[in-house]
Design a protein around this motif. Structure first.
Motif, short mmCIF file in Angstrom:
data_model
loop_
_atom_site.label_atom_id
_atom_site.label_comp_id
_atom_site.label_asym_id
_atom_site.label_seq_id
_atom_site.Cartn_x
_atom_site.Cartn_y
_atom_site.Cartn_z
N GLN A 52 37.33 45.68 39.59
CA GLN A 52 37.52 46.19 40.94
C GLN A 52 38.30 45.19 41.80
OE1 GLN A 52 33.95 46.46 39.93
NE2 GLN A 52 34.47 48.48 39.14
N LYS A 53 38.16 43.90 41.55
CA LYS A 53 38.79 42.88 42.37
C LYS A 53 40.26 42.65 42.00
CE LYS A 53 34.59 40.15 43.00
NZ LYS A 53 33.97 38.84 42.71
N SER A 54 40.62 42.89 40.76
CA SER A 54 41.97 42.57 40.30
C SER A 54 42.80 43.83 40.07
CB SER A 54 41.90 41.74 39.02
OG SER A 54 41.45 42.55 37.95
N ASP A 55 44.05 43.62 39.74
CA ASP A 55 44.98 44.72 39.47
C ASP A 55 45.10 44.94 37.96
OD1 ASP A 55 46.34 46.56 40.96
OD2 ASP A 55 48.25 45.53 40.86
N PHE A 56 44.02 44.75 37.21
CA PHE A 56 44.03 44.76 35.75
C PHE A 56 44.50 46.10 35.16
CE2 PHE A 56 41.65 45.12 31.67
CZ PHE A 56 42.30 44.10 30.99
N ILE A 57 43.87 47.20 35.52
CA ILE A 57 44.20 48.50 34.93
C ILE A 57 45.62 48.94 35.29
CG2 ILE A 57 43.56 50.95 34.83
CD1 ILE A 57 41.59 49.11 33.36
N PRO A 58 46.04 48.92 36.57
CA PRO A 58 47.43 49.30 36.85
C PRO A 58 48.45 48.39 36.15
CG PRO A 58 46.15 49.31 38.87
CD PRO A 58 45.28 48.72 37.80
N ALA A 59 48.13 47.10 35.99
CA ALA A 59 49.05 46.18 35.32
C ALA A 59 49.16 46.53 33.84
CB ALA A 59 48.58 44.74 35.50
N ILE A 60 48.06 46.92 33.21
CA ILE A 60 48.11 47.33 31.81
C ILE A 60 48.96 48.60 31.67
CG2 ILE A 60 46.74 48.37 29.95
CD1 ILE A 60 44.62 46.33 30.43
N GLU A 61 48.78 49.54 32.58
CA GLU A 61 49.57 50.77 32.53
C GLU A 61 51.06 50.46 32.64
OE1 GLU A 61 47.84 52.91 35.79
OE2 GLU A 61 46.16 53.64 34.58
N ARG A 62 51.42 49.59 33.57
CA ARG A 62 52.83 49.22 33.71
C ARG A 62 53.33 48.47 32.48
NH1 ARG A 62 50.96 48.18 39.00
NH2 ARG A 62 50.68 45.98 38.52
N GLY A 63 52.49 47.60 31.93
CA GLY A 63 52.87 46.83 30.74
C GLY A 63 53.09 47.70 29.52
N VAL A 64 52.24 48.72 29.33
CA VAL A 64 52.42 49.63 28.20
C VAL A 64 53.74 50.37 28.33
CG1 VAL A 64 51.56 51.78 27.17
CG2 VAL A 64 49.98 49.93 27.64
N ALA A 65 54.04 50.88 29.52
CA ALA A 65 55.27 51.63 29.73
C ALA A 65 56.50 50.75 29.53
CB ALA A 65 55.28 52.25 31.13
N GLN A 66 56.51 49.58 30.15
CA GLN A 66 57.68 48.71 30.05
C GLN A 66 57.83 48.13 28.64
OE1 GLN A 66 56.98 45.98 33.27
NE2 GLN A 66 57.59 47.46 34.83
N GLY A 67 56.72 47.76 28.03
CA GLY A 67 56.78 47.23 26.67
C GLY A 67 57.19 48.29 25.66
N GLY A 68 56.74 49.52 25.85
CA GLY A 68 57.13 50.61 24.95
C GLY A 68 58.62 50.88 25.03
N GLY A 116 45.36 40.16 42.98
CA GLY A 116 44.36 40.95 43.70
C GLY A 116 44.67 42.44 43.61
N ASN A 117 43.64 43.25 43.71
CA ASN A 117 43.79 44.70 43.62
C ASN A 117 44.67 45.21 44.76
OD1 ASN A 117 43.45 47.52 43.54
ND2 ASN A 117 41.36 47.32 42.75
N THR A 118 45.79 45.83 44.41
CA THR A 118 46.72 46.30 45.43
C THR A 118 46.14 47.43 46.27
OG1 THR A 118 47.74 47.74 43.76
CG2 THR A 118 48.77 45.61 44.15
N ARG A 119 45.16 48.14 45.75
CA ARG A 119 44.53 49.23 46.51
C ARG A 119 43.62 48.71 47.62
NH1 ARG A 119 43.34 51.70 40.87
NH2 ARG A 119 45.19 52.95 40.54
N LEU A 120 43.29 47.43 47.56
CA LEU A 120 42.36 46.86 48.54
C LEU A 120 43.06 46.03 49.62
CD1 LEU A 120 39.50 45.70 46.15
CD2 LEU A 120 39.78 47.89 47.32
N ARG A 121 44.38 46.02 49.60
CA ARG A 121 45.12 45.22 50.59
C ARG A 121 44.81 45.61 52.01
NH1 ARG A 121 50.72 44.93 47.47
NH2 ARG A 121 50.19 43.17 46.13
N LEU A 133 33.01 45.30 51.97
CA LEU A 133 33.58 46.56 51.52
C LEU A 133 32.70 47.13 50.44
CD1 LEU A 133 35.93 48.62 51.50
CD2 LEU A 133 36.99 47.21 49.72
N LEU A 134 32.22 48.35 50.67
CA LEU A 134 31.45 49.06 49.66
C LEU A 134 32.36 50.09 49.00
CD1 LEU A 134 29.10 47.97 51.50
CD2 LEU A 134 27.83 49.92 50.67
N MET A 135 32.37 50.11 47.69
CA MET A 135 33.12 51.09 46.93
C MET A 135 32.10 51.89 46.14
SD MET A 135 36.19 48.57 45.67
CE MET A 135 35.13 47.15 45.43
#
Length: 170
Positions: A52-68, A116-121, A133-135
Motif C-alpha cells: 500500500q505504501k509503495s508503487d510496487f504493483i503499478p511498477a511491475i505492470e509497467r515493467g512487464v509491458a516495457q520488458g515484453g 512512494g505510492n503515486t495514488r497517495l500523493r 489515512l485509512l484505506m
C-alpha cells in the motif's frame, strides 16, 4: 470486486473508532490499512503494508509491458541477423518476449518498492501534518453504506473518495 475508500482522520483515537466500526460492519481487518507520518505510534491499528505504501504493483505492470516489447524487438533483431533462424522464428520471439517481460517485471518491482505510492500523493500534505489515512477495501455494493457509516459516527473524518478497483489477488 473491491473498491478502496480513502478517509483522513485527525488522530489515532478517531482512527481506532473508525477501525472498530469497520470491524463491527464485518469488514475483515486485512482489508483495513492505516498510513501515518513516520514515527506515529499506531499501537494495535492495522498498519499499511509495503504494497500500500509503495508503487510496487503499478511498477511491475509497467515493467512487464516495457520488458515484453523490448524482448520482442530483440527477438526480431535476432531473427533478422541470424541466417536460418526463420525456421524457429516463433520460438525465438516467444522466448525473448517472455524473458524481457520477466526481467522487466523484476526490475520494475525493485524500482517500485523504492517509490512512494503515486495514488497517495494527494494525501501527503495531510499525513505530514499529522493526520492518518485509512484505506478500507469494501465490496462495490457496500461503498455508500460504509462511507455513510464513517460520516455518521465520526463527523471529523473526511471520506476523500474511492479508488476504482482493487485486484482480487493479495
Amino acid at each position: 470486486m473491491l473498491r478502496r475508500i480513502y478517509c483522513l482522520v485527525p488522530d489515532v483515537e478517531v482512527a481506532r473508532r473508525v477501525v472498530d466500526d469497520m470491524l463491527l460492519a464485518r469488514i475483515d481487518e486485512k482489508h483495513i490499512h492505516v498510513l501515518a507520518k513516520r514515527g506515529t505510534p499506531l499501537e494495535d491499528l492495522p498498519e499499511a503494508t509495503m504494497r500500500q505504501k509503495s508503487d510496487f504493483i503499478p511498477a511491475i505492470e509497467r515493467g512487464v509491458a516495457q520488458g515484453g516489447v523490448a524482448g520482442l524487438l530483440a527477438g526480431l533483431v535476432g531473427i533478422a541477423l541470424t541466417p536460418g533462424a526463420v525456421v524457429i522464428a516463433g520460438g525465438i520471439i516467444l522466448a525473448s518476449s517472455l524473458a524481457g517481460a520477466g526481467i522487466g517485471a523484476w526490475v520494475g518491482g525493485m524500482i517500485g518498492l523504492n517509490v512512494g505510492n503515486t495514488r497517495l500523493r494527494r494525501f501527503e500534505q495531510a499525513i505530514d501534518q499529522g493526520e492518518l489515512l485509512l484505506m478500507v477495501d469494501v465490496p462495490l455494493a457496500r461503498v455508500d453504506d460504509i462511507s455513510e457509516r464513517i460520516r455518521q459516527h465520526h463527523p471529523t473524518a473526511q471520506v476523500e473518495g474511492t479508488e476504482p478497483t482493487i485486484p482480487a489477488f493479495p
